[in-house]
Motif scaffolding. Structure first.
Motif, mmCIF file in Angstrom:
data_model
loop_
_atom_site.group_PDB
_atom_site.id
_atom_site.type_symbol
_atom_site.label_atom_id
_atom_site.label_comp_id
_atom_site.label_asym_id
_atom_site.label_seq_id
_atom_site.Cartn_x
_atom_site.Cartn_y
_atom_site.Cartn_z
ATOM 1 N N THR A 1 0.615 -1.140 0.287
ATOM 2 C CA THR A 1 0.037 -0.461 -0.390
ATOM 3 C C THR A 1 1.039 0.541 0.286
ATOM 4 O OG1 THR A 1 0.278 -0.159 2.268
ATOM 5 C CG2 THR A 1 -1.860 -1.025 0.870
ATOM 6 N N ILE A 2 -0.065 2.712 -0.252
ATOM 7 C CA ILE A 2 1.121 3.564 -0.208
ATOM 8 C C ILE A 2 -0.650 4.916 0.323
ATOM 9 C CG2 ILE A 2 1.071 5.724 -1.030
ATOM 10 C CD1 ILE A 2 2.476 4.203 -4.120
ATOM 11 N N GLY A 3 0.223 5.202 1.570
ATOM 12 C CA GLY A 3 -1.095 6.012 2.192
ATOM 13 C C GLY A 3 -0.792 7.133 2.266
ATOM 14 N N ILE A 4 -1.649 7.743 2.300
ATOM 15 C CA ILE A 4 -2.506 9.219 2.106
ATOM 16 C C ILE A 4 -3.616 9.538 3.572
ATOM 17 C CG2 ILE A 4 -3.149 11.232 0.910
ATOM 18 C CD1 ILE A 4 -2.888 9.565 -1.405
ATOM 19 N N PRO A 5 -2.947 9.112 4.521
ATOM 20 C CA PRO A 5 -3.902 9.589 6.126
ATOM 21 C C PRO A 5 -4.303 11.027 6.150
ATOM 22 C CG PRO A 5 -2.086 9.171 6.864
ATOM 23 C CD PRO A 5 -1.603 9.261 5.045
ATOM 24 N N ILE A 6 -5.387 10.349 6.625
ATOM 25 C CA ILE A 6 -6.206 12.112 6.478
ATOM 26 C C ILE A 6 -6.827 12.348 8.817
ATOM 27 C CG2 ILE A 6 -8.149 13.605 6.156
ATOM 28 C CD1 ILE A 6 -6.008 13.313 4.466
ATOM 29 N N PHE A 7 -6.869 11.394 9.163
ATOM 30 C CA PHE A 7 -8.165 11.539 10.172
ATOM 31 C C PHE A 7 -7.659 11.218 11.191
ATOM 32 C CE2 PHE A 7 -11.353 10.323 8.616
ATOM 33 C CZ PHE A 7 -12.096 10.288 9.132
ATOM 34 N N SER A 8 -8.653 11.352 12.267
ATOM 35 C CA SER A 8 -8.559 9.313 13.289
ATOM 36 C C SER A 8 -7.284 8.690 13.666
ATOM 37 C CB SER A 8 -9.321 8.786 12.778
ATOM 38 O OG SER A 8 -10.020 8.045 14.459
ATOM 39 N N ASP A 9 -6.895 7.701 12.941
ATOM 40 C CA ASP A 9 -6.451 6.531 13.548
ATOM 41 C C ASP A 9 -5.284 6.494 12.178
ATOM 42 O OD1 ASP A 9 -8.947 5.525 12.097
ATOM 43 O OD2 ASP A 9 -7.891 3.560 12.855
#
Length: 507
Positions: free
Chosen positions: A371-379
């Motif tokens: 995966t390539i992650g583009i996290p935004i909020f929470s966990d």
């Protein structure tokens, strides 16, 4: 004799079945995916289940009665518009946003007409299953129906939840769920993590819980106190597993059920199957999950993603919520909604660009897709930090996303075999269990009912105050005692010295 046997089996089935109330009011599809899986299986096993959900099914299931909470959906939809902006705010702001959102959901839950009818009914339940998110006021239902209750969390616990559930979680190695940390923190990260934990707990205890308490007292007979109810849960089901999350200390009444929603892939729609089969160079799957909309991404970020995708020889399957995507490349196929876990199981899927939600993370592990992650909020940020530390993912923060960086990340994840190898290792760990997580969850739910709430699973620390659990009272006593001893020694030495001086003067 045949008829008698049938009647006996039917009666035996009825005797083994329990009446269960399941309440999952937050209109997040990821939360309700797990809840729906659990209640459906409970119903299949002969239990009479009443399920309160904002997304009631159109089709009926035997033994399953669904009660609509659709009136709560507008409460969340209004707030979903702010989710992307959380990426630019501090942990403190996110704490305020999530806890107040949870309170708004709880308040609307108790106002719901169907909930009011249920509260006024004379129904009896053997057990209540409650969503554990940011809706602590739901525990009033357990008091109202005088039934043991089980909490079910769709993710590892927030700092404030660990606190009131007396779940051991030292800030030294358990990252706050809202931080971009893994369990291996340096000094400054541990310092910040401790500050975030303390702030989260204090804000929740002093500001949010009193609001939940008022809601309970307003709607539940007997005016119970939320503080007296919270840590009385018989069982806590947590959507976590060491394959996707870091190991933590678990108390006896905590059961991990991570990956409970995963099963053998279902047959895909014909056009989708044809697209995947025909993508000989492979497919990149891009989705920002069920709560975030990729169509809400800032224009410059969206254009950067489009340019990066257009340069690929692989095809791209993009979850896009609008009718059209301006500038859509020929190798990009759009879908408003996709059977994500079934798509990830296709052998031609080479990589997954994701927001880093826990269900998506677990699905990528189970299917063996880097995966390539583009996290935004929470966990999401914590999930991706852990994924990177496990060696099967790359992290690309939204603020830093450019065409060049995304292209570089895609090239790395597609050309370097270590990411595929590492995610397949995690997949083996996730699948190597003595019992399926869904069966395990069902077993412990039935166990709690069989043992009238299973109070024997409570560890003694649950009956102590927070300062007693952390030995602060012992530390304070030891400190005072040491100071008194030192003061006494000083006094004795001073008396001896004065006596000696006096004697010398006399002589």
């Amino acid at each position: 004799m045949y008829l008698k046997t049938l009647v006996f089996c039917a009666l035996l089935s009825l005797c083994n079945g329990y009446k269960i109330l399941a309440v999952f009011p937050t209109p997040f599809h990821s939360h309700c995916t797990l809840a729906s899986k659990l209640v459906t299986e409970l119903a299949k096993r002969g239990h009479e289940v009443t399920y309160l959900s904002p997304f009631p099914k159109k089709t009926q299931t035997k033994n399953l009665r669904e009660i609509s909470l659709e009136s709560i959906i507008p409460v969340i939809n209004e707030r979903k518009k702010q989710l992307l902006s959380l990426n630019d705010h501090s942990v403190f702001h996110t704490v305020h946003f999530l806890t107040n959102m949870g309170y708004a959901v709880t308040e609307e839950f108790y106002r719901n007409e169907n909930v009011q009818k249920l509260l006024k009914s004379q129904e009896h339940f053997d057990l209540i299953i409650l969503a554990q998110f940011v809706n602590e006021g739901l525990v009033g239902l357990a008091h109202h129906f005088n039934a043991p209750f089980v909490l079910m969390s769709s993710m590892p616990l927030f700092a404030w939840s660990k606190f009131f559930l007396t779940h051991p979680a030292p800030s030294s190695y358990v990252p706050n769920l809202l931080t971009p940390y893994s369990g291996h923190m340096n000094f400054w990260q541990r310092l910040c993590n401790s500050i975030y934990d303390v702030y989260s707990i204090l804000y929740h205890q002093w500001v949010i819980l009193p609001k939940h308490n008022q809601v309970i007292k307003k709607h539940i007979r007997g005016e119970p106190d939320v503080h007296n109810l919270l840590n009385n849960a018989s069982l806590l089901l947590v959507n976590s597993h060491v394959s996707a999350n870091e190991p933590t200390v678990q108390i006896p009444n905590v059961v991990e059920m991570g990956g409970m929603h995963l099963e053998e892939p279902k047959k895909l729609p014909e056009d989708l199957q044809k697209f995947l089969d025909g993508s000989k160079d492979g497919v990149i799957v891009f989705s920002m999950g069920s709560n975030l909309k990729s169509s809400d991404l800032p224009r410059d970020k969206r254009d950067a993603i489009l340019r990066a995708f257009s340069k690929l020889k692989q095809n791209v399957l993009w979850k896009w919520e609008e009718e059209e995507l301006p500038g859509q490349p020929k190798n990009v196929k759009l879908m408003k909604w996709m059977p994500q876990t079934d798509i990830l199981a296709h052998p031609n899927v080479k990589a997954f660009v994701t927001h880093g939600g826990l269900l998506s993370t677990m699905e990528s592990i189970y299917r063996g897709v880097p995966t390539i992650g583009i996290p935004i909020f929470s966990d999401q940020k914590t999930n991706m930090e852990i994924a990177v530390s496990y060696g099967y993912a790359l992290l690309l923060p939204l603020q830093e996303l450019t065409e060049e960086k995304l292209s570089s990340a895609l090239d790395e994840i597609l050309s370097n075999p270590k990411y595929r190898e590492n995610v397949l290792k995690r997949s083996k760990i996730m699948k190597d269990r003595p019992i399926k997580p869904l069966d395990n969850a069902i077993y412990w739910i039935e166990y709690v009912i069989r043992h009238q709430g299973a109070p024997h699973l409570r560890y003694p620390g649950m009956d102590l105050n927070w300062f007693q659990r952390n030995l602060l009272d012992v530390g304070a006593f030891a400190t005072i005692a040491l100071l008194l001893i030192l003061a006494l020694i000083r006094l004795i030495v001073k008396l001896i010295f004065n006596k000696k001086v006096t004697k010398e003067k006399i002589n």
